[in-house]
Scaffold this motif. Sequence first.
Motif, PDB file in Angstrom:
ATOM      1  N   ILE A  33      -5.554   7.111   2.701  1.00 24.99           N
ATOM      2  CA  ILE A  33      -4.207   7.883   3.189  1.00 24.99           C
ATOM      3  C   ILE A  33      -3.067   6.996   3.131  1.00 24.99           C
ATOM      4  CG2 ILE A  33      -3.526   9.868   5.377  1.00 24.99           C
ATOM      5  CD1 ILE A  33      -6.419   9.994   3.950  1.00 24.99           C
ATOM      6  N   ALA A  34      -2.118   7.626   2.639  1.00 27.53           N
ATOM      7  CA  ALA A  34      -1.177   6.801   2.749  1.00 27.53           C
ATOM      8  C   ALA A  34      -0.148   8.077   2.478  1.00 27.53           C
ATOM      9  CB  ALA A  34      -1.087   6.142   1.236  1.00 27.53           C
ATOM     10  N   GLU A  35       0.057   8.157   3.645  1.00 25.25           N
ATOM     11  CA  GLU A  35       0.930   9.127   4.600  1.00 25.25           C
ATOM     12  C   GLU A  35       2.272   8.723   4.865  1.00 25.25           C
ATOM     13  OE1 GLU A  35      -0.159  12.879   7.009  1.00 25.25           O
ATOM     14  OE2 GLU A  35      -2.223  12.134   6.471  1.00 25.25           O
ATOM     15  N   GLY A  36       3.558   9.373   4.292  1.00 24.86           N
ATOM     16  CA  GLY A  36       4.544   8.877   4.872  1.00 24.86           C
ATOM     17  C   GLY A  36       5.978   7.944   5.436  1.00 24.86           C
ATOM     18  N   PHE A  37       5.409   6.838   3.608  1.00 27.20           N
ATOM     19  CA  PHE A  37       6.214   5.611   3.791  1.00 27.20           C
ATOM     20  C   PHE A  37       6.517   5.568   2.040  1.00 27.20           C
ATOM     21  CE2 PHE A  37       1.939   4.371   3.102  1.00 27.20           C
ATOM     22  CZ  PHE A  37       2.327   3.598   2.107  1.00 27.20           C
ATOM     23  N   LEU A  38       5.068   6.516   1.620  1.00 25.68           N
ATOM     24  CA  LEU A  38       5.656   5.370  -0.499  1.00 25.68           C
ATOM     25  C   LEU A  38       7.277   5.985  -1.406  1.00 25.68           C
ATOM     26  CD1 LEU A  38       4.437   4.023  -2.437  1.00 25.68           C
ATOM     27  CD2 LEU A  38       3.675   6.131  -3.549  1.00 25.68           C
ATOM     28  N   HIS A  39       7.883   6.498  -0.299  1.00 24.60           N
ATOM     29  CA  HIS A  39       8.857   7.073  -1.249  1.00 24.60           C
ATOM     30  C   HIS A  39      10.339   6.785  -0.277  1.00 24.60           C
ATOM     31  CE1 HIS A  39       7.969   9.152   3.094  1.00 24.60           C
ATOM     32  NE2 HIS A  39       9.249   9.166   3.381  1.00 24.60           N
ATOM     33  N   SER A  40       9.832   5.839   0.677  1.00 25.48           N
ATOM     34  CA  SER A  40      11.060   4.906   1.440  1.00 25.48           C
ATOM     35  C   SER A  40      11.269   3.199   1.121  1.00 25.48           C
ATOM     36  CB  SER A  40      10.856   4.651   3.199  1.00 25.48           C
ATOM     37  OG  SER A  40       9.406   3.504   3.163  1.00 25.48           O
ATOM     38  N   LEU A  41      10.070   3.010   0.079  1.00 25.14           N
ATOM     39  CA  LEU A  41      10.364   1.927  -0.440  1.00 25.14           C
ATOM     40  C   LEU A  41      10.812   1.455  -1.573  1.00 25.14           C
ATOM     41  CD1 LEU A  41       6.781   0.958  -0.619  1.00 25.14           C
ATOM     42  CD2 LEU A  41       8.141   0.361   0.981  1.00 25.14           C
ATOM     43  N   TYR A  42      11.546   0.186  -2.487  1.00 24.23           N
ATOM     44  CA  TYR A  42      11.956  -0.074  -3.446  1.00 24.23           C
ATOM     45  C   TYR A  42      11.107   0.818  -5.040  1.00 24.23           C
ATOM     46  CZ  TYR A  42      16.321  -1.786  -0.956  1.00 24.23           C
ATOM     47  OH  TYR A  42      16.784  -2.435  -0.450  1.00 24.23           O
ATOM     48  N   ALA A  43      12.355   0.988  -5.607  1.00 20.94           N
ATOM     49  CA  ALA A  43      10.643   1.572  -7.154  1.00 20.94           C
ATOM     50  C   ALA A  43       9.582   0.590  -7.476  1.00 20.94           C
ATOM     51  CB  ALA A  43      11.715   2.259  -8.256  1.00 20.94           C
ATOM     52  N   GLU A  44      10.357  -0.866  -7.321  1.00 23.01           N
ATOM     53  CA  GLU A  44       9.070  -1.829  -7.963  1.00 23.01           C
ATOM     54  C   GLU A  44       7.774  -1.803  -6.504  1.00 23.01           C
ATOM     55  OE1 GLU A  44      13.125  -4.347  -6.265  1.00 23.01           O
ATOM     56  OE2 GLU A  44      12.606  -2.393  -7.311  1.00 23.01           O
ATOM     57  N   ASN A  45       8.602  -2.075  -5.852  1.00 26.33           N
ATOM     58  CA  ASN A  45       7.138  -2.389  -4.458  1.00 26.33           C
ATOM     59  C   ASN A  45       6.657  -0.930  -4.291  1.00 26.33           C
ATOM     60  OD1 ASN A  45      10.100  -3.163  -2.485  1.00 26.33           O
ATOM     61  ND2 ASN A  45       8.766  -4.961  -3.083  1.00 26.33           N
ATOM     62  N   ARG A  46       7.310   0.045  -4.854  1.00 28.47           N
ATOM     63  CA  ARG A  46       5.793   1.505  -5.386  1.00 28.47           C
ATOM     64  C   ARG A  46       4.736   1.342  -5.805  1.00 28.47           C
ATOM     65  NH1 ARG A  46      10.770   5.907  -5.610  1.00 28.47           N
ATOM     66  NH2 ARG A  46      11.803   5.510  -3.316  1.00 28.47           N
ATOM     67  N   GLN A  47       5.387   0.214  -6.865  1.00 33.27           N
ATOM     68  CA  GLN A  47       4.533   0.238  -7.972  1.00 33.27           C
ATOM     69  C   GLN A  47       3.195  -0.696  -7.164  1.00 33.27           C
ATOM     70  OE1 GLN A  47       3.997   2.034 -10.908  1.00 33.27           O
ATOM     71  NE2 GLN A  47       1.936   0.944 -11.006  1.00 33.27           N
ATOM     72  N   GLU A  48       3.672  -1.846  -7.018  1.00 33.49           N
ATOM     73  CA  GLU A  48       3.143  -2.928  -6.063  1.00 33.49           C
ATOM     74  C   GLU A  48       1.978  -2.133  -5.119  1.00 33.49           C
ATOM     75  OE1 GLU A  48       2.921  -7.271  -4.549  1.00 33.49           O
ATOM     76  OE2 GLU A  48       4.974  -5.831  -4.685  1.00 33.49           O
ATOM     77  N   VAL A  49       2.042  -0.861  -4.652  1.00 35.39           N
ATOM     78  CA  VAL A  49       1.389  -1.004  -3.252  1.00 35.39           C
ATOM     79  C   VAL A  49       0.694   0.197  -3.640  1.00 35.39           C
ATOM     80  CG1 VAL A  49       1.676   0.725  -1.780  1.00 35.39           C
ATOM     81  CG2 VAL A  49       3.027  -0.951  -1.534  1.00 35.39           C
TER      82      VAL A  49
END
Length: 207
Positions: free
Chosen positions: A100-116
Motif C-alpha cells: 500500500i502506498a497511499e497519499g504521498f507519491l505525488h508529492s515527491l520530486y520526479a526523480e524521487n518518485r522513480q526511486e520509490v
Amino acid sequence: KDIGDIREHRYRRKRLYERLGSPSFAFHGIDLLDIGGGSGYNTLVFLFLGAKVDLVEPNEVAVHSALKLFEKYQIPKSQYTIYNEILESFKGENAYKVIIAEGFLHSLYAENRQEVIECIKKYANIGTYIVVTTMCEFSYFYEDLRRILGLILISQIEDRKQKIEILSCAFGSHLNNMKYAVRQVEDWVVDTILNPGGDVKLFSIEV
C-alpha cells in the motif's frame, strides 16, 4: 481528523477495497507493506482484517500516534512492525502479498518518485497486489496554496509546538469538515506544512 466512529471508517475502507477487487477475507494472514501509513488509521483496518503489517513511516509524530492507536484497539504487537524511516532506507527481507502506498507519491520530486517506485518493485513478486494513489496537478495546486499560507502564518515562530498549534487552528475547521478525511489535524499539519520535502521551495516567494 480524529475518527469518532471507527466502525464507519472500517466500513468505508472495506468497501473501498471491495471495489478494487479485494474482499475482506483476502487480507487475512497475508504479509502487507504499508508505506507512509501516517498515524495508522488506515493501517488499523488492515490489522482488523487479519493482515500482518510492516509499516514504514518517517514522521516520528505519526509513528507515536500509530503506536497509541494500535495499543488502544489492543492489536497484538506480533501482528505489526513499525519502521521509523523512509522507504529508501528500509531493509525488508521478504516479498509482500499486498503493498500500500497511499497519499504521498505525488508529492515527491520526479526523480524521487522513480526511486520509490523501484523500491516498491523490490518488495513485489508475481501476484503482489499494489495500491498507489495519485493526485493531478490541478488538485495539488490547492495543497501548494495551503502550504504557502501555512508557512507565512508561522514565519516569525521558532517553537515547533507553537507552529503546530497555530497551523492546526488555522486549518482545523477545513479539515474537520471534510466528510472522508481520516487524518488527525496535527498529523496533516506536520506532513503537509512542516515537512521539509514539500514543494514550496519551488515558488519564488519569501515566507
